[in-house]
Design an enzyme around this catalytic site. Sequence first.
Site, PDB file in Angstrom:
ATOM      1  N   GLY A 297       0.819  -1.198   0.000  1.00 37.11           N
ATOM      2  CA  GLY A 297       0.000   0.000   0.000  1.00 37.11           C
ATOM      3  C   GLY A 297       0.857   1.253   0.000  1.00 37.11           C
ATOM      4  N   ASP A 345      -8.275  -1.529  -0.337  1.00 42.42           N
ATOM      5  CA  ASP A 345      -9.083  -0.310  -0.205  1.00 42.42           C
ATOM      6  C   ASP A 345      -9.277   0.473  -1.500  1.00 42.42           C
ATOM      7  OD1 ASP A 345      -9.246  -0.866   2.457  1.00 42.42           O
ATOM      8  OD2 ASP A 345      -7.616   0.463   3.043  1.00 42.42           O
ATOM      9  N   GLN A 852     -22.478 -19.184 -17.299  1.00 42.14           N
ATOM     10  CA  GLN A 852     -23.295 -17.970 -17.143  1.00 42.14           C
ATOM     11  C   GLN A 852     -23.213 -17.445 -15.720  1.00 42.14           C
ATOM     12  OE1 GLN A 852     -27.122 -18.961 -18.719  1.00 42.14           O
ATOM     13  NE2 GLN A 852     -26.355 -19.006 -20.804  1.00 42.14           N
TER      14      GLN A 852
HETATM   15  P1  ADP Z   1       0.648  -0.296   3.641  1.00 42.15           P
HETATM   16  O1  ADP Z   1       1.788  -0.538   2.708  1.00 42.15           O
HETATM   17  O2  ADP Z   1      -0.412  -1.342   3.487  1.00 42.15           O
HETATM   18  O3  ADP Z   1       0.163   1.117   3.548  1.00 42.15           O
HETATM   19  P2  ADP Z   1       2.016   0.328   6.159  1.00 42.15           P
HETATM   20  O4  ADP Z   1       1.671   1.772   6.107  1.00 42.15           O
HETATM   21  O5  ADP Z   1       1.887  -0.351   7.439  1.00 42.15           O
HETATM   22  O6  ADP Z   1       1.194  -0.553   5.114  1.00 42.15           O
HETATM   23  O7  ADP Z   1       3.527   0.183   5.651  1.00 42.15           O
HETATM   24  C1  ADP Z   1       4.153  -1.074   5.590  1.00 42.15           C
HETATM   25  C2  ADP Z   1       5.595  -0.954   5.979  1.00 42.15           C
HETATM   26  O8  ADP Z   1       6.268  -0.046   5.101  1.00 42.15           O
HETATM   27  C3  ADP Z   1       5.841  -0.384   7.363  1.00 42.15           C
HETATM   28  O9  ADP Z   1       5.751  -1.359   8.361  1.00 42.15           O
HETATM   29  C4  ADP Z   1       7.249   0.147   7.250  1.00 42.15           C
HETATM   30  O10 ADP Z   1       8.191  -0.870   7.396  1.00 42.15           O
HETATM   31  C5  ADP Z   1       7.297   0.637   5.808  1.00 42.15           C
HETATM   32  N1  ADP Z   1       7.030   2.090   5.785  1.00 42.15           N
HETATM   33  C6  ADP Z   1       5.838   2.717   5.791  1.00 42.15           C
HETATM   34  N2  ADP Z   1       5.994   4.047   5.775  1.00 42.15           N
HETATM   35  C7  ADP Z   1       7.317   4.270   5.776  1.00 42.15           C
HETATM   36  C8  ADP Z   1       8.131   5.451   5.778  1.00 42.15           C
HETATM   37  N3  ADP Z   1       7.597   6.662   5.752  1.00 42.15           N
HETATM   38  N4  ADP Z   1       9.456   5.290   5.794  1.00 42.15           N
HETATM   39  C9  ADP Z   1      10.025   4.074   5.787  1.00 42.15           C
HETATM   40  N5  ADP Z   1       9.313   2.936   5.803  1.00 42.15           N
HETATM   41  C10 ADP Z   1       7.987   3.022   5.789  1.00 42.15           C
END
Ligand code: ADP
Length: 942
Positions: A297, A345, A852
């Site tokens: 994501g 999402d 179908q």
């Molecule tokens: P998603 O990819 O589903 O949005 P997360 O936001 O939890 O899930 O991000 C997944 C992983 O990506 C985090 O656990 C972290 O290791 C890494 N990550 C997310 N944001 C950052 C960031 N700003 N800087 C470095 N690593 C990040």
Amino acid sequence: MSGSQVHGISCFSLVAPNDETYDATLDFYTKLGFTKVANFGVSDRSDDNVCTDSVREDWLYSAGAGEASNITLKLRLVPSEITLAPSESTATEWRGQKAAVVLYSADLSAITKQLDAAEIAYQALPNEKNPSEVYVRDPLNSLVGFSKRLNPFAHSSIKPPVGSDVVSGIATPATHEAINRAAATASAKAAGIKKKIAVMTSGGDSPGMNAVVRAVVRYAIHRGCDAFAIYEGYEGLVQGGDMIRQMQWGDVRGWLAEGGTLIGTARCMAFRERAGRLRAAKNLIAAGIDSLIVCGGDGSLTGADLFRSEWPSLVQELEDTQAITKETADLYRHLTIVGLVGSIDNDMSSTDVTIGAFSSLHRICESVDSISSTAISHSRAFVVEVMGRHCGWLAVLAALATGADFVFIPEKPAEVGKWQDEMCNALQTFRRLGKRKSIIIVAEGAIDSELKPISAEDIKNLLVDRLHLDTRVTTLGHVQRGGVPCAYDRMLATLQGVDAVDAALASTPETPSPMIAINGNKINRKPLMEAVKLTHQVAEAIEAKKFAHAMELRDPEFADYLDAWVGTTLVEDETHFVPKDQRMRVAIIHVGAPAGGMNAATRAAVRYCLNRGHTPLAIDNGFSGFLRHDSIHELSWLDVDEWCIRGGSEIGTNRDTPDLDMGLTAFKFQQYQIDALLIVGGFEAFTALSQLEQARANYPAFRIPMAIIPATISNNVPGTEFSLGCDTSLNAVMTYCDAIKQSASASRRRVFVCEVQGGRSGYVTTVGGLITGASSIYTPEDGISLDMLRRDIDHLKQSFALEAGRNRAGKLILRNETASSVYTTEVIANIIREEAHQRFSARTAVPGHVQQGGNPSPMDRARAARLAMRAIRFFESARNNGLGADSSSAVVIGIRGAGVSFSPVEEVENNEAEIELRRPKNAWWRSMHELVNVLAGKTFSD
Ligand code: ADP
């Protein structure tokens, strides 16, 4: 060196960190009977056969004793800081350790003699006198075993696969000549660049991630690269070691149909810190990886982009702290990052759809459909909470596809102080009309216009207190993340995974990291960071209460879908009616075979007509019913309430066209004062519209706005990229094929030849082949020849020989029903049986009308509603513009790209159709045929 066994191993590679261990390792294996077959020095680095990161490379070969010992060993020197694990104590038993390569050797006493002479410590089991297994550690501390049994973990000897040097199209050659050949071919394909591409899944899991890994691994191998998987997301990258594994072609067999992610995902705090990313960089360099494909994501992609932007400084720091040598640093100054959006999402800007969103929508719709029936039984209200913290896509699409009564989303918040009345009034109106159930869909992140969260409980309390409805809350939770990926997600994941590899190979230090998107049904590359930035802007816009801007930042279809839900659900007051003299009697007719979404389109057309003051009329049982039995009647708001979830055709359909009796048809049009005609159906529907349009010269009754919404499982109507029903059918074919493939795999050595419908259009066969991992497909467009059959049967023979009865080894062939009049499904199965000489068997499978597909898929339901509403709007504007007799008022309503198109039937017929063959010219999906072959491993031997 990964844990493996002799059975099937023909090549393994070792990496030495310095000259000393390199030479010692070379010496060690030479003493064990390996001979040098190829050697590359630093000056050879431009050679195609050499891995670009190694400064020395030797290939050793052991003909060994016994037929399975044709082992090639690639030894590479990659100068780095890698410190070897301390030597394992001889006190512990080495046998059975995970990271062991076990080689077959018929004569173990010869090996122990050699080891004794070279004074190398070893462990012999069960005893030194008469060992059946011998384990030894090489100078790199890799554990190597020799076993008398062909499969050391089995009790009886199994014959190893013999013959071909190609395993399912990948380079796992049995001889060094074959390795040279394979490497040269592969490298040539990759334009001289041999990359090591790793794929990882990160953040929240989503269905389709495994299809991504499969596509990346197989296509990377096809392009001549080494493919790796990073297990457990960034956690695996930071930890390194066993978390970074080289993947072979067969490792991802059967992954298309698996939900979740088989290589794991995790949320990793360490990667958020520079120190964690430094370790990650070190681990990537140690594994020799220079390209990373991240599927996740916006969080994961933010992390990926940060990693890439920091990469040069991370490499510099590793060099400065002497964790790696300057030579190694010079080899890794650039890291390629490619992003793929895996998220249920559908919350990423710059792409229309994310991988997993439609599968999640399937789970939601299945649940809401089930809730609906019990709600009707008890006359209950249900508040269903769906996922989506900042994005209402799932909620809106689910509301539209299930015919929900109210929906709450973050991008278009309910107005403070008003929404309670709005919702209660709407629900009361529906109840007064006779509705026995009320379904309210609420996104997890639903808010009011003052940004106050609206919870399912709040809504329930209101319904109980004010309307005294027996109300239940259902939170779908993680059900929405799980399960089998739907047809669309498998296709999207595969096409995007393939493009990610191409993007990685095309990447230069100057190009920004791309994110693989889909826009208007086309796979695109977008700058990753910009996409992430735009995505964050949605949350910021909501926070700043700029809701219109938040909606703009969503994919272009989102607003359309919300609009369609409003227009086909809410009973609006007369202020929305068109003036009396513009009100129409709109007839709706189904023509052709049933297809998923026909009823949903009719429901939406009826509802929107009523909301605009028009009179919707259903013509029952097609043109013949109309002409013979005057079967036409008005439909009410409640009549069609449950129709969006129903398959088949509620008003009846057949293949008759108005040329049964054109004069009588015109008379009936006049008799029932039909002002506009909506035809829902397949190629016959297209023909019917064309006939009516041409008959306008003679019959004024047809000088009215007319349109067809293509609906056929064959997807063969020109003027649109997708017809209603084709997604439902693909899902039905997919479910059927998953089941027969499972059966074929269980018996290990079986091919199913499955006959797929589609008339003379190979759409379902082609896309069906892509999403089920078929080894061959036969379409009417390409026909079937003896050469094709011979090539495909040869491939089957090779595959079965090399897979040697492993799990998931069943095969599937999809043949369109009209692909050949000679090579029928039965004939093909018979030829395969004959040629297989009992080494494998062949069966036929004909899903027939199962294709179908029962209840229509959510995608077909949503598309149906969107198109039907646009059809009524088209009628209104055509009538207002006096276009009744104009050819532009008889149109095919199509989906082209992300938009809805209105193409005059006359133009479509002249320019886009192969009328005799009943299909469109230049169908957009044709190029997928080649990809089916590539992913089945068929082009490598070309
Ligand atoms: P998603 O990819 O589903 O949005 P997360 O936001 O939890 O899930 O991000 C997944 C992983 O990506 C985090 O656990 C972290 O290791 C890494 N990550 C997310 N944001 C950052 C960031 N700003 N800087 C470095 N690593 C990040």
